[in-house]
Design an enzyme around this catalytic site. Structure first.
Site, PDB file in Angstrom:
ATOM      1  N   LYS A 193      25.053 -32.876  75.933  1.00  0.00           N
ATOM      2  CA  LYS A 193      25.493 -31.892  74.935  1.00  0.00           C
ATOM      3  C   LYS A 193      24.297 -31.458  74.079  1.00  0.00           C
ATOM      4  O   LYS A 193      24.148 -30.300  73.730  1.00  0.00           O
ATOM      5  CB  LYS A 193      26.586 -32.506  74.065  1.00  0.00           C
ATOM      6  CG  LYS A 193      26.732 -31.783  72.766  1.00  0.00           C
ATOM      7  CD  LYS A 193      28.128 -31.478  72.400  1.00  0.00           C
ATOM      8  CE  LYS A 193      28.136 -30.768  71.095  1.00  0.00           C
ATOM      9  NZ  LYS A 193      27.392 -31.536  70.072  1.00  0.00           N
ATOM     10  N   HIS A 199      30.388 -40.450  72.848  1.00  0.00           N
ATOM     11  CA  HIS A 199      29.532 -41.630  72.621  1.00  0.00           C
ATOM     12  C   HIS A 199      29.987 -42.797  73.499  1.00  0.00           C
ATOM     13  O   HIS A 199      29.165 -43.532  74.040  1.00  0.00           O
ATOM     14  CB  HIS A 199      29.627 -42.106  71.165  1.00  0.00           C
ATOM     15  CG  HIS A 199      29.130 -41.120  70.147  1.00  0.00           C
ATOM     16  ND1 HIS A 199      29.952 -40.532  69.229  1.00  0.00           N
ATOM     17  CD2 HIS A 199      27.884 -40.652  69.890  1.00  0.00           C
ATOM     18  CE1 HIS A 199      29.252 -39.738  68.441  1.00  0.00           C
ATOM     19  NE2 HIS A 199      27.985 -39.790  68.824  1.00  0.00           N
TER      20      HIS A 199
END
Ligand code: PAF
Length: 293
Positions: A159, A47
């Site tokens: 991802k 993140h």
């Protein structure tokens, strides 16, 4: 703001839709470029890499932290999904985030909420076969977050390759005036893709979980050695994954990265997405790699 004083940070944490929209309007009026990073919190280095990319490309970065009930099926991990706002605020700020939007479920889905966003076709395969209501929840919340934070750019991780493709499709189809940036997968030193769900893994499961990355590396090696038959590549990946006692495969697929259609034989000059979902004990993990032939 109470929360701000409690953790003694300068960063603004906004919890109300109207306030977030007002702030976004003001920023736009000042000519600021807004970048948004939508997350479900429990931030990790993956993140933070998205926040850093957003920071490079915009003047103000908004990180949204919202565990979206709509994208979890009743048998999934909504209740136990890890949450730690105080930790997230510190980490987001250290990566360059300026504002956190952290609404409640009631704020996002008030009584009598009736509208959903659904992308067809791309949502029915891969993850969609195992999580049939998942992407409808994702596109609905992301569309709302776009309307609330009013960004010029939004950053998502590779991802969740299928999610990123579906969001790009939604942005195109619904004419959101937002540039979607897809950032590379961030991995632990042993190759495991970073995920908030990795915290569920026991010590032995954590070791077995590296098999997802190892199987992708094996596929890349086979392709480099001129294997072009998807069936052969997939069965060798399966064999490797099945050698781990805690691993159960949901799917392994080699697909066109733009259509997600399965490819039987790989051709020169093309790019393919090799994607897989594997349950390690009770934790479901996904990973993927893009291979150019
Ligand atoms: O990738 C995620 O964390 C979520 O699916 C997203 C995009 C924040 C929507 O809830």
């Amino acid at each position: 703001m109470l929360f701000q004083t409690q953790i003694d940070l300068k960063m603004r944490v906004i919890t109300k839709v109207k306030e977030m929209q007002k702030v976004a309007d003001e920023l736009r009026k000042e000519g600021k470029i807004i970048g948004v990073v939508p997350t479900m919190g429990y931030l990790h280095e993956g993140h933070l890499s998205l926040i850093r990319i957003a920071k490079e490309k915009s003047d103000v970065v908004i990180t949204t932290i919202f565990v979206n009930p709509l994208q979890f099926a009743p048998n999934e991990d909504y209740d136990k999904y890890p949450r730690d706002l105080e930790r997230d605020v510190k980490l987001a700020q250290s990566a360059g985030c300026d504002i956190i939007f952290h609404p409640s479920v009631e704020e996002m889905y008030p009584e009598n909420f009736l509208t959903y966003v659904e992308v067809e076709k791309l949502t029915k395969v891969l993850e969609g076969e195992f999580r049939p209501t998942h992407f409808r929840g994702v596109t609905t919340v992301v569309a709302k977050l776009f309307n609330i934070t009013k960004p010029h750019i939004a950053v998502f991780g590779q991802k969740d390759a299928q999610q990123a493709l579906i969001i790009k499709q939604m942005v195109r189809d619904l004419n959101f005036d937002i540039e979607i940036i897809v950032a590379p997968i961030v991995r632990e030193s042993d190759g495991l893709a970073m995920s908030s769900r990795n915290v569920y893994l026991s010590e032995s499961e954590r070791k077995d979980a590296t098999v997802l990355y190892q199987s992708l590396k094996l596929a890349e090696k086979l392709i480099e050695e001129s294997e072009r038959n998807s069936g052969v590549i997939i069965s060798k990946m399966e064999e490797l994954i099945k050698s781990k006692p805690t691993a159960k495969i949901d799917y392994i697929a080699i697909v066109d990265p733009n259509t997600l259609e399965k490819v039987e034989n790989l051709s020169e000059g093309k790019e393919y997405l090799i994607a897989l979902a594997v349950r390690i004990g009770s934790t479901r993990l996904i990973d993927n790699t893009l291979v150019k032939i």
